[in-house]
Design an enzyme around this catalytic site. Structure first.
Site, short mmCIF file in Angstrom:
data_model
loop_
_atom_site.label_atom_id
_atom_site.label_comp_id
_atom_site.label_asym_id
_atom_site.label_seq_id
_atom_site.Cartn_x
_atom_site.Cartn_y
_atom_site.Cartn_z
N LYS A 297 2.63 10.92 -3.66
CA LYS A 297 1.52 10.23 -4.35
C LYS A 297 0.61 11.22 -5.07
O LYS A 297 0.05 10.91 -6.11
CB LYS A 297 0.72 9.44 -3.31
CG LYS A 297 -0.33 8.53 -3.91
CD LYS A 297 -0.91 7.65 -2.83
CE LYS A 297 -1.94 6.70 -3.34
NZ LYS A 297 -2.38 5.79 -2.28
N GLU B 74 -7.37 0.11 -4.15
CA GLU B 74 -7.26 0.04 -2.68
C GLU B 74 -8.52 -0.50 -2.00
O GLU B 74 -8.44 -1.39 -1.16
CB GLU B 74 -6.89 1.42 -2.11
CG GLU B 74 -5.44 1.76 -2.38
CD GLU B 74 -5.09 3.21 -2.13
OE1 GLU B 74 -5.92 3.93 -1.54
OE2 GLU B 74 -3.99 3.64 -2.53
N ASP C 166 0.89 -1.17 0.00
CA ASP C 166 0.00 0.00 0.00
C ASP C 166 0.92 1.22 0.00
O ASP C 166 1.50 1.56 1.03
CB ASP C 166 -0.89 -0.03 1.25
CG ASP C 166 -1.72 1.24 1.41
OD1 ASP C 166 -1.75 2.05 0.47
OD2 ASP C 166 -2.35 1.40 2.48
N ASP D 297 -13.12 4.27 1.97
CA ASP D 297 -11.66 4.36 2.09
C ASP D 297 -11.22 5.83 2.06
O ASP D 297 -11.16 6.45 1.00
CB ASP D 297 -11.04 3.57 0.92
CG ASP D 297 -9.51 3.62 0.92
OD1 ASP D 297 -8.93 4.11 1.91
OD2 ASP D 297 -8.91 3.18 -0.07
#
Ligand code: AMP
Length: 560
Positions: free
Chosen positions: A70, A147, A8, A169
């Site tokens: 990211k 994810e 992750d 999420d």
């Protein structure tokens, strides 16, 4: 033969896991911690630090520390440190290299392959950049998994049977709501909705604004004008936010420092109710997207069996309260939302190398894929929520006689106006056989693979020969330059045509031309890409109308 791991690669933290005796387990880093901060730092002496050590020196070495990489993945933005330019995948690769080394040390074996999780709403360039980061770190990325899908897979065994699951999420920088259905051993993603710019950082920013206001008042100067203080405050505010998830109040203090020649000691206390008010609209945005995913999946709000919470920000009590109010679910799965995605990625990794695994996974396309047609409109080819891998074919032809090449502009997004969607690239089909316009038939195959990455291939339908395809990925800068020059050319052309047609332009049209050209000029000056795109379409229409006006008297002249 080496081991395979699940990763992750988060906005704030990176986590790795592997499957041990059928159960996914977290791989601790060299400090024994399950979370490795996604932070990279370059020291003055030339060392590269990754993880805790990089985060710990971030305040004193801010200009050489890279955080939240990211958020830049898939962009053509370079990060410059000490005059050296790094691409976002290069920075992410440094994080992955550390994760790989930590895993190899822990497992006592080489790690060559990985499954990396990305937000369901990651676009095609963002997914490709993630695969590239893996490659640069020496890892073969066997699969990119969404994810939320990974989060649901981590609970796989629990969800056997016929269940409807919603995964909420909310991480550091992104949000995704995903609806899955299990039937026997098959996991099917029914729908996914999200926002690539909604996450913990936005809660930090909201709290930060409130604290700055109080501190500026106490200190008697505009606090936000001091970058060093702002950086220190950023960390303290995030800590206070996390504290508010388990306490009713938290305090932020900057003890004894000198600013503007004055000794200062600033402190403020925040109550949870106060934070809830600041966070309300952000939480509501995520709830609205969750409800949209539920509706897209054709789930009944009363028929949801399980809610899986993933991502650090799902720990915020207001989030959990609002979700319970809206969904009224029977079961809320909240076991370590920080680790669940990595555990699920490890389960997927094991599924890929171990054929005896019974669980089957079906995911969906998270963004519509399509092409731009003549008038700037977007035509969808593979729609959002279509199961992947997906494929569609479309036949293209030429618009002029003996045309030897056709440009196809591929985009991703949900807007009807092509310019408002994200450009994935322009594909030039060249070497088309000479023929009358409309005669050649070139079949273009668009597909989205199991990683959610788009591919394009072309074939001449008559000869069966494959067409040569050149891909020009379009960066924001390229797009801006291209638009800038096109809009400038259009403005010049309008000026020429207006002069020629002057006597035949009525007042209403004259006013429209003046307004639109002034608007376009302002967009050029400001480099405003969105307005430039809108102007481009509007200016083209004006040129068409002016050409008609100019052509009429000319035709008369010719006939005279
Ligand atoms: P992730 O990207 O899933 O690692 O999530 C990181 C984000 O979760 C960061 O913005 C953290 O500040 C936030 N976070 C972590 N723990 C908590 C908590 N207990 N309460 C609120 N936010 C948290």
């Amino acid at each position: 033969m080496g081991r395979i791991i699940g990763i992750d690669l988060g906005t704030t933290n990176t986590v790795a896991a592997f499957v041990d005796g059928g159960e996914p387990r977290i791989i601790p880093n060299d400090r024994g911690s399950h979370l490795t901060p996604s932070v990279v730092a370059f020291t003055v002496s030339g060392d590269i630090l990754v993880g805790e050590s990089a985060r710990n020196q971030a305040v004193v070495n801010a200009e050489r520390t890279v955080l939240y990489i990211k958020r830049s993945m898939g962009r053509k933005r370079a990060i410059e440190v000490d005059g050296v330019q790094y691409s976002p995948p290069q920075i992410s690769a440094l994080i992955l290299k550390k994760v790989k080394a930590d895993a190899e040390r822990y497992l006592g074996d080489e790690v060559r392959e990985a499954v990396i999780a990305v937000p369901a709403h990651f676009s095609d360039p963002q997914r490709k950049a993630t695969v590239e980061a893996g490659r640069l770190a020496g890892l073969t990325v066997l699969r990119i998994i969404n994810e939320p899908t990974a989060a649901a897979l981590a609970y796989g065994t629990r969800f056997r049977g016929d269940k409807r699951i919603v995964v909420y999420d909310l991480g550091g920088g992104t949000f995704d709501a995903t609806c899955l259905q299990t039937e026997g051993d098959t996991f099917t993603v029914k729908a996914s909705c999200g926002d690539n710019h909604l996450g913990g950082l936005d809660f930090d920013a909201a709290l930060n604004r409130a604290v700055i206001e109080q501190f500026s008042e106490q200190a008697g100067f505009d606090f936000s004008s001091d970058p060093v203080l702002m950086q220190q405050l950023g960390e303290l505010v995030e800590r206070a936010k996390i504290e508010l998830s388990s306490s009713d109040h938290a305090s932020v203090a900057l003890p004894f420092f000198v600013a503007g020649g004055k000794p200062l000691h600033l402190q403020c206390s925040i109550r949870r109710a106060q934070f809830d008010r600041l966070a309300e609209s952000l939480v509501q945005k995520s709830i609205d997207l969750t409800l949209r995913a539920i509706s897209d999946a054709s789930f009944d709000r009363d028929g949801i069996d399980s809610l899986v919470l993933s991502g650090g920000s799902s720990r915020i009590p207001l989030v959990q309260r609002r979700l319970r109010e809206e969904l009224g679910v029977k079961e809320v799965a909240l076991v370590n939302p920080d680790e669940i995605v990595a555990l699920g990625a490890a389960v997927q990794a094991q599924m890929l190398v171990d054929s005896s695994q019974e669980v089957e996974l079906r995911d969906v396309v998270s963004c519509t894929l399509g092409v731009e047609i003549d008038n700037g409109r977007f035509v969808a080819l593979i729609r959002k929520q279509t199961q992947i891998p997906a494929e569609t074919r479309r036949t293209f032809t030429t618009v002029t006689d003996n045309q030897s090449a056709v440009e196809i502009h591929v985009l991703q997004g949900e807007e009807l106006n092509a310019g408002a969607n994200q450009s994935l690239g322009r594909f030039l089909l060249s070497g088309i056989r000479e023929g009358a316009r409309g005669e050649p038939r070139i079949e273009v195959r668009f597909s989205v693979d199991a990683d959610g990455i788009a591919h394009v291939a072309a074939r001449d339908k008559d000869t069966g020969a494959s067409q040569q395809i050149t891909v020009h990925p379009v960066s924001d800068e390229d797009d801006q330059q291209r638009l800038h020059s096109r809009v400038s050319v259009f403005l010049e052309r309008i000026e020429q045509l207006s002069r020629r047609a002057d006597a035949d332009i009525d007042d209403r049209f004259r006013k429209e031309i003046e307004d639109l050209t002034a608007h376009a000029r302002r967009a050029l000056e400001r480099g405003d890409l969105k307005t430039m795109r809108e102007s481009y379409v509007a200016l083209e229409t004006i040129i068409d109308e002016l050409q008609l006006i100019v052509a009429e008297p000319e035709a008369d002249d010719a006939g005279a």
